[in-house]
Scaffold this motif. Structure first.
Motif, PDB file in Angstrom:
ATOM      1  N   ALA A  81     -15.252  13.487  60.899  1.00 23.16           N
ATOM      2  CA  ALA A  81     -14.520  13.908  62.097  1.00 23.16           C
ATOM      3  C   ALA A  81     -15.129  15.196  62.647  1.00 23.16           C
ATOM      4  O   ALA A  81     -15.787  15.945  61.932  1.00 23.16           O
ATOM      5  CB  ALA A  81     -13.044  14.108  61.778  1.00 23.16           C
ATOM      6  N   ILE A  82     -14.871  15.431  63.929  1.00 23.27           N
ATOM      7  CA  ILE A  82     -15.376  16.606  64.628  1.00 23.27           C
ATOM      8  C   ILE A  82     -14.185  17.432  65.089  1.00 23.27           C
ATOM      9  O   ILE A  82     -13.217  16.896  65.627  1.00 23.27           O
ATOM     10  CB  ILE A  82     -16.222  16.190  65.850  1.00 23.27           C
ATOM     11  N   THR A  83     -14.259  18.756  64.899  1.00 20.20           N
ATOM     12  CA  THR A  83     -13.235  19.656  65.418  1.00 20.20           C
ATOM     13  C   THR A  83     -13.595  20.016  66.858  1.00 20.20           C
ATOM     14  O   THR A  83     -14.731  20.392  67.141  1.00 20.20           O
ATOM     15  CB  THR A  83     -13.161  20.954  64.584  1.00 20.20           C
ATOM     16  N   ASP A  84     -12.623  19.883  67.757  1.00 17.13           N
ATOM     17  CA  ASP A  84     -12.789  20.334  69.136  1.00 17.13           C
ATOM     18  C   ASP A  84     -12.001  21.621  69.292  1.00 17.13           C
ATOM     19  O   ASP A  84     -10.771  21.611  69.334  1.00 17.13           O
ATOM     20  CB  ASP A  84     -12.269  19.278  70.121  1.00 17.13           C
ATOM     21  N   ARG A  85     -12.739  22.747  69.350  1.00 19.65           N
ATOM     22  CA  ARG A  85     -12.074  24.039  69.479  1.00 19.65           C
ATOM     23  C   ARG A  85     -11.516  24.219  70.886  1.00 19.65           C
ATOM     24  O   ARG A  85     -11.952  23.566  71.835  1.00 19.65           O
ATOM     25  CB  ARG A  85     -13.056  25.178  69.178  1.00 19.65           C
ATOM     26  N   ALA A  86     -10.560  25.139  71.023  1.00 19.69           N
ATOM     27  CA  ALA A  86      -9.923  25.407  72.313  1.00 19.69           C
ATOM     28  C   ALA A  86     -10.919  25.901  73.356  1.00 19.69           C
ATOM     29  O   ALA A  86     -10.711  25.717  74.557  1.00 19.69           O
ATOM     30  CB  ALA A  86      -8.796  26.424  72.135  1.00 19.69           C
ATOM     31  N   ASP A  87     -12.031  26.509  72.913  1.00 16.36           N
ATOM     32  CA  ASP A  87     -13.032  27.013  73.859  1.00 16.36           C
ATOM     33  C   ASP A  87     -14.065  25.955  74.245  1.00 16.36           C
ATOM     34  O   ASP A  87     -15.049  26.244  74.922  1.00 16.36           O
ATOM     35  CB  ASP A  87     -13.728  28.252  73.306  1.00 16.36           C
ATOM     36  N   GLY A  88     -13.860  24.704  73.806  1.00 14.59           N
ATOM     37  CA  GLY A  88     -14.762  23.618  74.167  1.00 14.59           C
ATOM     38  C   GLY A  88     -15.895  23.381  73.193  1.00 14.59           C
ATOM     39  O   GLY A  88     -16.632  22.401  73.316  1.00 14.59           O
ATOM     40  N   VAL A  89     -16.048  24.256  72.209  1.00 14.83           N
ATOM     41  CA  VAL A  89     -17.106  24.089  71.208  1.00 14.83           C
ATOM     42  C   VAL A  89     -16.677  23.008  70.225  1.00 14.83           C
ATOM     43  O   VAL A  89     -15.538  22.975  69.775  1.00 14.83           O
ATOM     44  CB  VAL A  89     -17.394  25.423  70.478  1.00 14.83           C
ATOM     45  N   ARG A  90     -17.604  22.116  69.894  1.00 15.39           N
ATOM     46  CA  ARG A  90     -17.362  21.070  68.901  1.00 15.39           C
ATOM     47  C   ARG A  90     -18.044  21.507  67.611  1.00 15.39           C
ATOM     48  O   ARG A  90     -19.123  22.096  67.644  1.00 15.39           O
ATOM     49  CB  ARG A  90     -17.922  19.747  69.392  1.00 15.39           C
ATOM     50  N   GLN A  91     -17.424  21.210  66.453  1.00 19.04           N
ATOM     51  CA  GLN A  91     -17.976  21.674  65.186  1.00 19.04           C
ATOM     52  C   GLN A  91     -17.712  20.687  64.059  1.00 19.04           C
ATOM     53  O   GLN A  91     -16.707  19.980  64.050  1.00 19.04           O
ATOM     54  CB  GLN A  91     -17.425  23.068  64.827  1.00 19.04           C
ATOM     55  N   ILE A  92     -18.666  20.693  63.110  1.00 19.15           N
ATOM     56  CA  ILE A  92     -18.509  19.922  61.879  1.00 19.15           C
ATOM     57  C   ILE A  92     -18.867  20.832  60.712  1.00 19.15           C
ATOM     58  O   ILE A  92     -19.493  21.893  60.900  1.00 19.15           O
ATOM     59  CB  ILE A  92     -19.408  18.661  61.850  1.00 19.15           C
ATOM     60  N   TYR A  93     -18.482  20.399  59.517  1.00 21.00           N
ATOM     61  CA  TYR A  93     -18.768  21.151  58.292  1.00 21.00           C
ATOM     62  C   TYR A  93     -19.385  20.215  57.266  1.00 21.00           C
ATOM     63  O   TYR A  93     -18.983  19.059  57.145  1.00 21.00           O
ATOM     64  CB  TYR A  93     -17.484  21.772  57.723  1.00 21.00           C
ATOM     65  N   LEU A  94     -20.363  20.735  56.541  1.00 23.27           N
ATOM     66  CA  LEU A  94     -20.979  19.993  55.454  1.00 23.27           C
ATOM     67  C   LEU A  94     -21.331  20.972  54.349  1.00 23.27           C
ATOM     68  O   LEU A  94     -21.224  22.189  54.537  1.00 23.27           O
ATOM     69  CB  LEU A  94     -22.227  19.233  55.940  1.00 23.27           C
ATOM     70  N   LYS A  95     -21.725  20.428  53.202  1.00 24.69           N
ATOM     71  CA  LYS A  95     -22.094  21.273  52.065  1.00 24.69           C
ATOM     72  C   LYS A  95     -23.534  21.000  51.667  1.00 24.69           C
ATOM     73  O   LYS A  95     -24.011  19.866  51.765  1.00 24.69           O
ATOM     74  CB  LYS A  95     -21.187  20.989  50.862  1.00 24.69           C
ATOM     75  N   ASP A  96     -24.199  22.049  51.179  1.00 26.39           N
ATOM     76  CA  ASP A  96     -25.526  21.846  50.611  1.00 26.39           C
ATOM     77  C   ASP A  96     -25.351  21.336  49.178  1.00 26.39           C
ATOM     78  O   ASP A  96     -24.216  21.178  48.709  1.00 26.39           O
ATOM     79  CB  ASP A  96     -26.382  23.118  50.730  1.00 26.39           C
ATOM     80  N   PRO A  97     -26.430  21.062  48.451  1.00 22.21           N
ATOM     81  CA  PRO A  97     -26.289  20.502  47.099  1.00 22.21           C
ATOM     82  C   PRO A  97     -25.527  21.370  46.098  1.00 22.21           C
ATOM     83  O   PRO A  97     -25.115  20.878  45.055  1.00 22.21           O
ATOM     84  CB  PRO A  97     -27.741  20.300  46.658  1.00 22.21           C
ATOM     85  N   GLU A  98     -25.333  22.654  46.395  1.00 23.01           N
ATOM     86  CA  GLU A  98     -24.558  23.511  45.483  1.00 23.01           C
ATOM     87  C   GLU A  98     -23.222  23.924  46.088  1.00 23.01           C
ATOM     88  O   GLU A  98     -22.628  24.931  45.707  1.00 23.01           O
ATOM     89  CB  GLU A  98     -25.394  24.707  45.044  1.00 23.01           C
ATOM     90  N   ASN A  99     -22.748  23.161  47.050  1.00 24.73           N
ATOM     91  CA  ASN A  99     -21.426  23.324  47.648  1.00 24.73           C
ATOM     92  C   ASN A  99     -21.258  24.552  48.528  1.00 24.73           C
ATOM     93  O   ASN A  99     -20.133  24.982  48.787  1.00 24.73           O
ATOM     94  CB  ASN A  99     -20.318  23.271  46.586  1.00 24.73           C
ATOM     95  N   ASN A 100     -22.348  25.126  49.034  1.00 22.81           N
ATOM     96  CA  ASN A 100     -22.248  26.184  50.035  1.00 22.81           C
ATOM     97  C   ASN A 100     -21.919  25.515  51.370  1.00 22.81           C
ATOM     98  O   ASN A 100     -22.533  24.515  51.738  1.00 22.81           O
ATOM     99  CB  ASN A 100     -23.576  26.945  50.152  1.00 22.81           C
ATOM    100  N   TRP A 101     -20.943  26.066  52.089  1.00 23.44           N
ATOM    101  CA  TRP A 101     -20.501  25.474  53.343  1.00 23.44           C
ATOM    102  C   TRP A 101     -21.446  25.819  54.481  1.00 23.44           C
ATOM    103  O   TRP A 101     -21.950  26.938  54.575  1.00 23.44           O
ATOM    104  CB  TRP A 101     -19.097  25.953  53.696  1.00 23.44           C
ATOM    105  N   ILE A 102     -21.633  24.840  55.369  1.00 29.64           N
ATOM    106  CA  ILE A 102     -22.436  25.000  56.573  1.00 29.64           C
ATOM    107  C   ILE A 102     -21.623  24.448  57.748  1.00 29.64           C
ATOM    108  O   ILE A 102     -21.119  23.326  57.670  1.00 29.64           O
ATOM    109  CB  ILE A 102     -23.763  24.221  56.474  1.00 29.64           C
ATOM    110  N   GLU A 103     -21.486  25.235  58.786  1.00 31.26           N
ATOM    111  CA  GLU A 103     -20.893  24.760  60.020  1.00 31.26           C
ATOM    112  C   GLU A 103     -22.029  24.477  60.995  1.00 31.26           C
ATOM    113  O   GLU A 103     -22.971  25.261  61.096  1.00 31.26           O
ATOM    114  CB  GLU A 103     -19.966  25.815  60.623  1.00 31.26           C
ATOM    115  N   VAL A 104     -21.943  23.382  61.710  1.00 30.95           N
ATOM    116  CA  VAL A 104     -22.879  23.104  62.799  1.00 30.95           C
ATOM    117  C   VAL A 104     -22.009  22.881  64.032  1.00 30.95           C
ATOM    118  O   VAL A 104     -21.074  22.072  64.008  1.00 30.95           O
ATOM    119  CB  VAL A 104     -23.762  21.873  62.512  1.00 30.95           C
ATOM    120  N   ASN A 105     -22.299  23.633  65.101  1.00 28.85           N
ATOM    121  CA  ASN A 105     -21.474  23.533  66.288  1.00 28.85           C
ATOM    122  C   ASN A 105     -22.314  23.498  67.557  1.00 28.85           C
ATOM    123  O   ASN A 105     -23.543  23.553  67.506  1.00 28.85           O
ATOM    124  CB  ASN A 105     -20.414  24.644  66.321  1.00 28.85           C
ATOM    125  N   THR A 106     -21.631  23.397  68.688  1.00 25.41           N
ATOM    126  CA  THR A 106     -22.290  23.278  69.983  1.00 25.41           C
ATOM    127  C   THR A 106     -22.218  24.560  70.818  1.00 25.41           C
ATOM    128  O   THR A 106     -22.412  24.509  72.034  1.00 25.41           O
ATOM    129  CB  THR A 106     -21.697  22.112  70.787  1.00 25.41           C
TER     130      THR A 106
END
Length: 149
Positions: A120-145
């Protein structure tokens, strides 16, 4: 009269110094990781970051260019005692979020929105879309627009 002028000059200088901007530029983000090869390969092959040489060619580091002079530094350690909170994360912005999501799916990489709903994708109130994933050691990464100049 000279004392008044001197006081005015000193007051203006103090005010100017306190109003200065440091004009910070983003330099780098670092993760401490156990498996430097696996995590480094993830950032190189999945996120497609350009690997750059460490200044001392130290085998315990892998460095990547993110954009311009901004970098990601991976530091290999035998033991890592971290709690992996989603609030502590690396964030990368792209205008091609849908293409990136397709790339993640092709590589069987799980992602979610902020609450944790898979694919799923988060649609922020400011119009930015974002997703979250983890690297192989569970460090979080956000990728957004988010748009950056």
């Amino acid at each position: 009269m000279k004392k008044i002028i001197l006081c005015l000059v000193l007051a203006i200088n103090v005010q100017w110094l306190s109003a200065q901007s440091f004009e910070f530029q983003y330099d780098h983000y670092s993760f401490i990781v156990k498996d430097l090869k696996a995590v480094g390969d993830f950032y190189k092959n999945i996120l497609k970051l350009n690997e750059i040489p460490h200044p001392r060619n130290d085998p315990n580091f892998r460095w990547f260019r993110v954009h311009g002079n901004s970098q990601l530094h991976l530091i290999g350690k035998d033991s890592v005692a971290l709690e992996h909170s989603k609030s502590v994360h690396l964030c990368l912005a792209t205008p091609n979020l849908e293409d990136f999501i397709a790339h993640l799916k092709t590589n069987n990489i799980e992602f979610s929105d902020w609450p944790g709903t898979p694919n799923a994708i988060t649609d922020r109130a400011d119009g930015v879309r974002q997703i979250y994933l983890k690297d192989p050691e569970n460090n979080w990464i956000e990728v957004n627009t988010a748009v950056h100049d």
